[in-house]
Design a protein around this motif. Structure first.
Motif, PDB file in Angstrom:
ATOM      1  N   LEU A 115       1.105  -1.165   0.110  1.00 51.03           N
ATOM      2  CA  LEU A 115       0.022  -0.179   0.479  1.00 51.03           C
ATOM      3  C   LEU A 115       0.870   0.873   0.047  1.00 51.03           C
ATOM      4  CD1 LEU A 115      -3.187   1.247   0.171  1.00 51.03           C
ATOM      5  CD2 LEU A 115      -2.738   0.755   2.830  1.00 51.03           C
ATOM      6  N   ILE A 116       1.114   2.028  -1.109  1.00 55.35           N
ATOM      7  CA  ILE A 116       1.803   3.534  -1.336  1.00 55.35           C
ATOM      8  C   ILE A 116       0.972   4.203  -0.506  1.00 55.35           C
ATOM      9  CG2 ILE A 116       3.165   4.799  -2.883  1.00 55.35           C
ATOM     10  CD1 ILE A 116       3.649   1.438  -2.675  1.00 55.35           C
ATOM     11  N   ALA A 117       0.005   4.476  -1.090  1.00 52.00           N
ATOM     12  CA  ALA A 117      -0.497   5.846  -0.194  1.00 52.00           C
ATOM     13  C   ALA A 117      -1.979   5.795  -0.527  1.00 52.00           C
ATOM     14  CB  ALA A 117      -0.404   6.827  -1.005  1.00 52.00           C
ATOM     15  N   TYR A 118      -3.023   6.127   0.858  1.00 52.13           N
ATOM     16  CA  TYR A 118      -3.980   5.707   1.302  1.00 52.13           C
ATOM     17  C   TYR A 118      -4.526   7.831   1.059  1.00 52.13           C
ATOM     18  CZ  TYR A 118      -8.393   3.963   2.040  1.00 52.13           C
ATOM     19  OH  TYR A 118      -9.561   3.614   2.908  1.00 52.13           O
ATOM     20  N   GLY A 119      -4.727   8.197   0.438  1.00 55.26           N
ATOM     21  CA  GLY A 119      -5.066   9.778  -0.106  1.00 55.26           C
ATOM     22  C   GLY A 119      -4.345  10.789   0.646  1.00 55.26           C
ATOM     23  N   ARG A 120      -4.323  11.368   1.481  1.00 58.00           N
ATOM     24  CA  ARG A 120      -3.971  11.965   1.877  1.00 58.00           C
ATOM     25  C   ARG A 120      -3.018  11.431   3.397  1.00 58.00           C
ATOM     26  NH1 ARG A 120      -1.575  13.489  -2.000  1.00 58.00           N
ATOM     27  NH2 ARG A 120      -0.682  15.618  -1.274  1.00 58.00           N
ATOM     28  N   ILE A 121      -3.186  10.394   3.816  1.00 57.09           N
ATOM     29  CA  ILE A 121      -2.994   9.549   5.454  1.00 57.09           C
ATOM     30  C   ILE A 121      -1.593   9.717   5.104  1.00 57.09           C
ATOM     31  CG2 ILE A 121      -3.446   7.957   6.696  1.00 57.09           C
ATOM     32  CD1 ILE A 121      -6.114   7.433   5.785  1.00 57.09           C
ATOM     33  N   SER A 122      -1.322  10.652   6.082  1.00 54.05           N
ATOM     34  CA  SER A 122      -0.056   9.750   7.039  1.00 54.05           C
ATOM     35  C   SER A 122      -0.104   9.870   8.457  1.00 54.05           C
ATOM     36  CB  SER A 122       1.284  11.799   5.926  1.00 54.05           C
ATOM     37  OG  SER A 122       2.004  11.451   6.701  1.00 54.05           O
ATOM     38  N   GLY A 123       1.608   8.805   8.502  1.00 51.23           N
ATOM     39  CA  GLY A 123       1.471   8.845   9.960  1.00 51.23           C
ATOM     40  C   GLY A 123       1.543   7.438  10.316  1.00 51.23           C
ATOM     41  N   ALA A 135       9.094   4.489  -0.684  1.00 55.83           N
ATOM     42  CA  ALA A 135       8.511   4.490  -2.278  1.00 55.83           C
ATOM     43  C   ALA A 135       8.794   4.978  -3.068  1.00 55.83           C
ATOM     44  CB  ALA A 135       7.123   4.151  -2.121  1.00 55.83           C
ATOM     45  N   ARG A 136       8.823   6.670  -2.636  1.00 56.80           N
ATOM     46  CA  ARG A 136       9.241   7.555  -3.092  1.00 56.80           C
ATOM     47  C   ARG A 136      10.784   8.151  -3.953  1.00 56.80           C
ATOM     48  NH1 ARG A 136       8.486  12.503   1.236  1.00 56.80           N
ATOM     49  NH2 ARG A 136      10.397  11.279   2.561  1.00 56.80           N
ATOM     50  N   GLU A 137      11.501   6.417  -3.322  1.00 56.85           N
ATOM     51  CA  GLU A 137      13.262   6.535  -3.642  1.00 56.85           C
ATOM     52  C   GLU A 137      13.265   5.644  -5.010  1.00 56.85           C
ATOM     53  OE1 GLU A 137      14.379   4.873   0.339  1.00 56.85           O
ATOM     54  OE2 GLU A 137      13.562   6.880   0.821  1.00 56.85           O
ATOM     55  N   ARG A 138      11.692   5.140  -4.883  1.00 56.19           N
ATOM     56  CA  ARG A 138      12.262   3.819  -5.995  1.00 56.19           C
ATOM     57  C   ARG A 138      11.953   3.356  -7.543  1.00 56.19           C
ATOM     58  NH1 ARG A 138      10.423  -0.877  -1.394  1.00 56.19           N
ATOM     59  NH2 ARG A 138      11.896  -0.844  -0.034  1.00 56.19           N
ATOM     60  N   LEU A 139      12.536   3.980  -8.803  1.00 57.53           N
ATOM     61  CA  LEU A 139      12.432   4.432  -9.906  1.00 57.53           C
ATOM     62  C   LEU A 139      10.952   2.943 -10.671  1.00 57.53           C
ATOM     63  CD1 LEU A 139      11.488   5.456 -12.385  1.00 57.53           C
ATOM     64  CD2 LEU A 139      13.682   4.212 -13.232  1.00 57.53           C
ATOM     65  N   PHE A 140      11.081   2.210  -9.783  1.00 60.86           N
ATOM     66  CA  PHE A 140       9.959   0.584 -10.255  1.00 60.86           C
ATOM     67  C   PHE A 140       8.536   1.190  -9.362  1.00 60.86           C
ATOM     68  CE2 PHE A 140      13.120  -0.922  -6.667  1.00 60.86           C
ATOM     69  CZ  PHE A 140      12.134  -1.401  -5.312  1.00 60.86           C
ATOM     70  N   ALA A 168      13.768   9.896  -8.137  1.00 60.22           N
ATOM     71  CA  ALA A 168      14.565   8.415  -8.005  1.00 60.22           C
ATOM     72  C   ALA A 168      15.655   7.873  -7.156  1.00 60.22           C
ATOM     73  CB  ALA A 168      13.636   7.408  -8.418  1.00 60.22           C
ATOM     74  N   SER A 169      16.601   7.178  -6.546  1.00 59.04           N
ATOM     75  CA  SER A 169      17.363   6.225  -6.439  1.00 59.04           C
ATOM     76  C   SER A 169      17.760   5.515  -6.256  1.00 59.04           C
ATOM     77  CB  SER A 169      18.288   7.300  -4.848  1.00 59.04           C
ATOM     78  OG  SER A 169      17.277   7.126  -3.646  1.00 59.04           O
ATOM     79  N   VAL A 170      17.363   4.456  -6.140  1.00 58.29           N
ATOM     80  CA  VAL A 170      17.049   2.687  -6.237  1.00 58.29           C
ATOM     81  C   VAL A 170      16.508   2.314  -7.184  1.00 58.29           C
ATOM     82  CG1 VAL A 170      15.740   0.679  -4.803  1.00 58.29           C
ATOM     83  CG2 VAL A 170      17.033   2.813  -3.696  1.00 58.29           C
ATOM     84  N   GLY A 171      16.696   1.431  -7.667  1.00 51.44           N
ATOM     85  CA  GLY A 171      16.183   0.620  -9.703  1.00 51.44           C
ATOM     86  C   GLY A 171      16.223   1.447 -10.450  1.00 51.44           C
ATOM     87  N   MET A 172      17.471   2.205 -10.467  1.00 53.79           N
ATOM     88  CA  MET A 172      17.730   3.080 -11.418  1.00 53.79           C
ATOM     89  C   MET A 172      17.423   2.462 -13.038  1.00 53.79           C
ATOM     90  SD  MET A 172      17.752   6.128 -10.106  1.00 53.79           S
ATOM     91  CE  MET A 172      17.728   6.425 -11.723  1.00 53.79           C
ATOM     92  N   ASP A 173      17.569   0.901 -13.077  1.00 60.51           N
ATOM     93  CA  ASP A 173      17.408   0.336 -14.178  1.00 60.51           C
ATOM     94  C   ASP A 173      16.025  -0.035 -14.828  1.00 60.51           C
ATOM     95  OD1 ASP A 173      17.631  -1.705 -11.671  1.00 60.51           O
ATOM     96  OD2 ASP A 173      17.822  -3.113 -13.580  1.00 60.51           O
ATOM     97  N   ALA A 174      15.127   0.438 -13.784  1.00 51.51           N
ATOM     98  CA  ALA A 174      13.719   0.219 -13.834  1.00 51.51           C
ATOM     99  C   ALA A 174      12.942   0.751 -15.677  1.00 51.51           C
ATOM    100  CB  ALA A 174      13.040   0.436 -12.467  1.00 51.51           C
ATOM    101  N   ALA A 175      12.327  -0.132 -16.098  1.00 55.22           N
ATOM    102  CA  ALA A 175      12.021   0.529 -17.561  1.00 55.22           C
ATOM    103  C   ALA A 175      10.956  -0.720 -18.233  1.00 55.22           C
ATOM    104  CB  ALA A 175      12.631   0.299 -18.355  1.00 55.22           C
ATOM    105  N   PRO A 176      10.122  -0.057 -18.484  1.00 56.48           N
ATOM    106  CA  PRO A 176       8.440  -0.861 -19.258  1.00 56.48           C
ATOM    107  C   PRO A 176       8.808  -2.004 -20.177  1.00 56.48           C
ATOM    108  CG  PRO A 176       8.402   2.087 -19.638  1.00 56.48           C
ATOM    109  CD  PRO A 176      10.350   1.568 -19.051  1.00 56.48           C
TER     110      PRO A 176
END
Length: 182
Positions: A115-123, A135-140, A168-176
């Protein structure tokens, strides 16, 4: 299930977006990793979790051990009546139903649903951290999300999926990958 990439979130209000990431690097009982991910999308729908939009599948080397099989990843924007904790429970059950075995951290796996995000919930929701803390660091994750919802804004820093993917700094080789790839 056919790709809904041609029907991305478009003008939908992304402030309330519920975002699920899917990944695998072990085909398990399926003919290919792609078929396993497609089965997960079908199980989401069968659990009453509506797929609003989904990315293409993206491939990247395994992390932290690139000697493991490569990963196939994607992202779906979903609608659900489940609260975040209940949704995580449903995601865990789907992982189990499709053969997920938890061994060592970052081991190859038949299915990983986050679960990456659920609306604006944070915490911290009693051990469930939203938005997903890495998640925000991961290109994939951010690459597929930027593909279907480039203007989605991270609940903590307000940056768009497009901007996060670019940095993104993790998974820099990620591509469709082409449809039909494993």
């Amino acid at each position: 299930m056919s790709s809904q990439k041609s029907d991305p979130v478009g003008n939908r209000d992304l402030a309330d977006a519920v975002i699920v990431a899917l990944g695998t690097n072990d085909k398990g009982k399926f003919a290919t990793c792609e078929k396993g991910l497609e089965a997960a999308l079908l199980q989401l729908q069968q659990a009453g979790i509506k797929i609003v939009a989904r990315s293409s599948w993206w491939q990247s080397m395994a992390w932290p051990d690139p000697a493991d099989p490569p990963f196939l990843n994607g992202v779906a924007v979903v609608e659900t009546a489940l609260d975040p904790k209940a949704l995580m429970g449903a995601l865990s059950r789907i992982e189990d139903d499709l053969g997920r075995v938890r061994s060592r951290r970052n081991a190859p796996r038949t299915l990983d649903l986050d679960l990456i995000a659920y609306g604006r919930i944070s915490g911290d929701l009693d051990g469930l951290y939203l938005p997903h803390p890495r998640a925000r660091e991961r290109l994939f994750v951010m690459g597929p999300l930027a593909e279907i919802a480039p203007e989605w804004r991270h609940p903590d820093n307000g940056e768009t999926a497009r901007d996060l993917a670019a940095r993104a700094s993790v998974g820099m080789d990620a591509a469709p990958v082409d449809q039909g790839a494993s």
